[in-house]
Motif scaffolding. Structure first.
Motif, PDB file in Angstrom:
ATOM      1  N   ILE A   7       0.846  -1.203   0.000  1.00 23.27           N
ATOM      2  CA  ILE A   7       0.000   0.000   0.000  1.00 23.27           C
ATOM      3  C   ILE A   7       0.878   1.249   0.000  1.00 23.27           C
ATOM      4  O   ILE A   7       0.592   2.222  -0.719  1.00 23.27           O
ATOM      5  N   LEU A   8       1.939   1.247   0.786  1.00 30.62           N
ATOM      6  CA  LEU A   8       2.868   2.380   0.790  1.00 30.62           C
ATOM      7  C   LEU A   8       3.507   2.586  -0.580  1.00 30.62           C
ATOM      8  O   LEU A   8       3.637   3.716  -1.049  1.00 30.62           O
ATOM      9  N   ALA A   9       3.897   1.496  -1.211  1.00 32.99           N
ATOM     10  CA  ALA A   9       4.529   1.597  -2.531  1.00 32.99           C
ATOM     11  C   ALA A   9       3.547   2.125  -3.570  1.00 32.99           C
ATOM     12  O   ALA A   9       3.902   2.980  -4.393  1.00 32.99           O
ATOM     13  N   LEU A  10       2.308   1.667  -3.540  1.00 31.94           N
ATOM     14  CA  LEU A  10       1.306   2.151  -4.486  1.00 31.94           C
ATOM     15  C   LEU A  10       1.003   3.634  -4.253  1.00 31.94           C
ATOM     16  O   LEU A  10       0.848   4.397  -5.209  1.00 31.94           O
ATOM     17  N   GLY A  11       0.959   4.047  -3.000  1.00 28.23           N
ATOM     18  CA  GLY A  11       0.762   5.470  -2.699  1.00 28.23           C
ATOM     19  C   GLY A  11       1.919   6.321  -3.188  1.00 28.23           C
ATOM     20  O   GLY A  11       1.714   7.426  -3.709  1.00 28.23           O
ATOM     21  N   ALA A  12       3.129   5.804  -3.072  1.00 32.59           N
ATOM     22  CA  ALA A  12       4.293   6.537  -3.565  1.00 32.59           C
ATOM     23  C   ALA A  12       4.267   6.652  -5.086  1.00 32.59           C
ATOM     24  O   ALA A  12       4.599   7.708  -5.639  1.00 32.59           O
ATOM     25  N   GLY A  56      -3.209  12.975  -6.517  1.00 31.14           N
ATOM     26  CA  GLY A  56      -2.550  13.426  -5.291  1.00 31.14           C
ATOM     27  C   GLY A  56      -3.262  12.971  -4.030  1.00 31.14           C
ATOM     28  O   GLY A  56      -2.634  12.484  -3.085  1.00 31.14           O
ATOM     29  N   ALA A  57      -4.592  13.099  -4.005  1.00 29.67           N
ATOM     30  CA  ALA A  57      -5.350  12.706  -2.822  1.00 29.67           C
ATOM     31  C   ALA A  57      -5.330  11.199  -2.605  1.00 29.67           C
ATOM     32  O   ALA A  57      -5.208  10.732  -1.461  1.00 29.67           O
ATOM     33  N   SER A  58      -5.431  10.437  -3.674  1.00 30.04           N
ATOM     34  CA  SER A  58      -5.398   8.984  -3.506  1.00 30.04           C
ATOM     35  C   SER A  58      -4.007   8.507  -3.085  1.00 30.04           C
ATOM     36  O   SER A  58      -3.884   7.591  -2.264  1.00 30.04           O
ATOM     37  N   GLY A  59      -2.960   9.121  -3.621  1.00 28.62           N
ATOM     38  CA  GLY A  59      -1.614   8.771  -3.181  1.00 28.62           C
ATOM     39  C   GLY A  59      -1.392   9.087  -1.715  1.00 28.62           C
ATOM     40  O   GLY A  59      -0.843   8.276  -0.964  1.00 28.62           O
ATOM     41  N   LEU A  60      -1.854  10.253  -1.280  1.00 30.11           N
ATOM     42  CA  LEU A  60      -1.717  10.628   0.125  1.00 30.11           C
ATOM     43  C   LEU A  60      -2.534   9.717   1.033  1.00 30.11           C
ATOM     44  O   LEU A  60      -2.060   9.299   2.094  1.00 30.11           O
ATOM     45  N   ALA A  61      -3.755   9.375   0.609  1.00 28.33           N
ATOM     46  CA  ALA A  61      -4.595   8.489   1.419  1.00 28.33           C
ATOM     47  C   ALA A  61      -3.964   7.105   1.558  1.00 28.33           C
ATOM     48  O   ALA A  61      -3.984   6.511   2.655  1.00 28.33           O
ATOM     49  N   LEU A  62      -3.400   6.587   0.479  1.00 25.49           N
ATOM     50  CA  LEU A  62      -2.750   5.277   0.566  1.00 25.49           C
ATOM     51  C   LEU A  62      -1.497   5.325   1.427  1.00 25.49           C
ATOM     52  O   LEU A  62      -1.209   4.374   2.169  1.00 25.49           O
ATOM     53  N   GLU A  63      -0.755   6.411   1.362  1.00 22.49           N
ATOM     54  CA  GLU A  63       0.425   6.553   2.218  1.00 22.49           C
ATOM     55  C   GLU A  63       0.023   6.570   3.699  1.00 22.49           C
ATOM     56  O   GLU A  63       0.634   5.899   4.528  1.00 22.49           O
ATOM     57  N   VAL A  64      -1.023   7.330   4.020  1.00 23.61           N
ATOM     58  CA  VAL A  64      -1.482   7.400   5.415  1.00 23.61           C
ATOM     59  C   VAL A  64      -1.994   6.045   5.878  1.00 23.61           C
ATOM     60  O   VAL A  64      -1.692   5.590   6.991  1.00 23.61           O
ATOM     61  N   TRP A  65      -2.774   5.368   5.035  1.00 28.85           N
ATOM     62  CA  TRP A  65      -3.294   4.046   5.397  1.00 28.85           C
ATOM     63  C   TRP A  65      -2.154   3.052   5.597  1.00 28.85           C
ATOM     64  O   TRP A  65      -2.166   2.253   6.539  1.00 28.85           O
ATOM     65  N   ILE A  67       0.974   3.698   6.509  1.00 25.94           N
ATOM     66  CA  ILE A  67       1.690   4.024   7.753  1.00 25.94           C
ATOM     67  C   ILE A  67       0.874   3.594   8.961  1.00 25.94           C
ATOM     68  O   ILE A  67       1.416   3.010   9.916  1.00 25.94           O
ATOM     69  N   LEU A  68      -0.439   3.879   8.936  1.00 24.59           N
ATOM     70  CA  LEU A  68      -1.282   3.477  10.062  1.00 24.59           C
ATOM     71  C   LEU A  68      -1.367   1.962  10.188  1.00 24.59           C
ATOM     72  O   LEU A  68      -1.451   1.433  11.297  1.00 24.59           O
ATOM     73  N   ALA A  69      -1.345   1.240   9.078  1.00 24.62           N
ATOM     74  CA  ALA A  69      -1.363  -0.222   9.134  1.00 24.62           C
ATOM     75  C   ALA A  69      -0.058  -0.770   9.700  1.00 24.62           C
ATOM     76  O   ALA A  69      -0.063  -1.768  10.420  1.00 24.62           O
ATOM     77  N   ILE A  70       1.049  -0.123   9.398  1.00 27.44           N
ATOM     78  CA  ILE A  70       2.339  -0.586   9.925  1.00 27.44           C
ATOM     79  C   ILE A  70       2.410  -0.409  11.433  1.00 27.44           C
ATOM     80  O   ILE A  70       2.886  -1.292  12.154  1.00 27.44           O
ATOM     81  N   ILE A  71       1.918   0.724  11.932  1.00 28.34           N
ATOM     82  CA  ILE A  71       1.999   0.947  13.387  1.00 28.34           C
ATOM     83  C   ILE A  71       0.832   0.330  14.145  1.00 28.34           C
ATOM     84  O   ILE A  71       0.795   0.372  15.370  1.00 28.34           O
ATOM     85  N   LEU A  73      -2.659   0.910  13.831  1.00 35.28           N
ATOM     86  CA  LEU A  73      -3.864   1.699  14.089  1.00 35.28           C
ATOM     87  C   LEU A  73      -4.942   1.534  13.031  1.00 35.28           C
ATOM     88  O   LEU A  73      -6.053   2.019  13.197  1.00 35.28           O
ATOM     89  N   ALA A  74      -4.631   0.868  11.939  1.00 35.67           N
ATOM     90  CA  ALA A  74      -5.607   0.623  10.880  1.00 35.67           C
ATOM     91  C   ALA A  74      -5.479  -0.836  10.448  1.00 35.67           C
ATOM     92  O   ALA A  74      -4.400  -1.424  10.516  1.00 35.67           O
ATOM     93  N   PRO A  75      -6.594  -1.421  10.005  1.00 28.61           N
ATOM     94  CA  PRO A  75      -6.496  -2.820   9.567  1.00 28.61           C
ATOM     95  C   PRO A  75      -5.762  -2.902   8.242  1.00 28.61           C
ATOM     96  O   PRO A  75      -5.961  -2.077   7.351  1.00 28.61           O
ATOM     97  N   PRO A  76      -4.890  -3.882   8.083  1.00 28.35           N
ATOM     98  CA  PRO A  76      -4.208  -4.048   6.796  1.00 28.35           C
ATOM     99  C   PRO A  76      -5.197  -4.560   5.762  1.00 28.35           C
ATOM    100  O   PRO A  76      -6.209  -5.178   6.105  1.00 28.35           O
ATOM    101  N   PRO A  77      -4.931  -4.313   4.498  1.00 26.81           N
ATOM    102  CA  PRO A  77      -5.830  -4.812   3.466  1.00 26.81           C
ATOM    103  C   PRO A  77      -5.780  -6.334   3.386  1.00 26.81           C
ATOM    104  O   PRO A  77      -4.740  -6.938   3.633  1.00 26.81           O
ATOM    105  N   PRO A  78      -6.909  -6.957   3.043  1.00 21.26           N
ATOM    106  CA  PRO A  78      -6.899  -8.417   2.920  1.00 21.26           C
ATOM    107  C   PRO A  78      -6.094  -8.836   1.687  1.00 21.26           C
ATOM    108  O   PRO A  78      -6.119  -8.179   0.658  1.00 21.26           O
ATOM    109  N   LEU A  79      -5.364  -9.922   1.811  1.00 23.50           N
ATOM    110  CA  LEU A  79      -4.529 -10.392   0.712  1.00 23.50           C
ATOM    111  C   LEU A  79      -5.249 -11.372  -0.202  1.00 23.50           C
ATOM    112  O   LEU A  79      -4.783 -11.637  -1.294  1.00 23.50           O
ATOM    113  N   SER A  80      -6.379 -11.889   0.233  1.00 18.40           N
ATOM    114  CA  SER A  80      -7.073 -12.880  -0.607  1.00 18.40           C
ATOM    115  C   SER A  80      -8.180 -12.289  -1.424  1.00 18.40           C
ATOM    116  O   SER A  80      -8.607 -11.213  -1.297  1.00 18.40           O
TER     117      SER A  80
END
Length: 80
Positions: A7-12, A56-65, A67-71, A73-80
């Motif tokens: 998710i971080l890579a896609l946001g970047a 820009g907004a979607s990239g920023l939202a994915l970056e925030v999501w 970061i929050l998933a790594i620490i 505070l947010a659920p990670p996306p499902p892989l299946s």
């Protein structure tokens, strides 16, 4: 953890597309059968700026999501 990094890579990538489009004045907007459709600042001002804000907004939202998933505070996306 792997999904959050993806998710971080896609946001970047989306943020880089927005930055490169701002510099060059042209953004990708999909495809027109076999050739890519690009929106240029000079010919279609409104669509260019809508796409710029969207990228820009979607990239920023994915970056925030990501970061929050790594620490934890947010659920990670499902892989299946």
């Amino acid at each position: 953890m792997i999904a959050a990094l993806a998710i971080l890579a896609l946001g970047a990538v989306l943020s880089c597309v927005a930055l490169q489009g701002q510099r060059s004045g042209s953004l990708p907007a999909g495809s027109n059968f076999l050739r890519p459709l690009r929106v240029h600042r000079d010919t279609n001002w409104a669509a260019f700026h809508v796409l710029l804000v969207l990228y820009g907004a979607s990239g920023l939202a994915l970056e925030v999501w990501g970061i929050l998933a790594i620490i934890g505070l947010a659920p990670p996306p499902p892989l299946s």
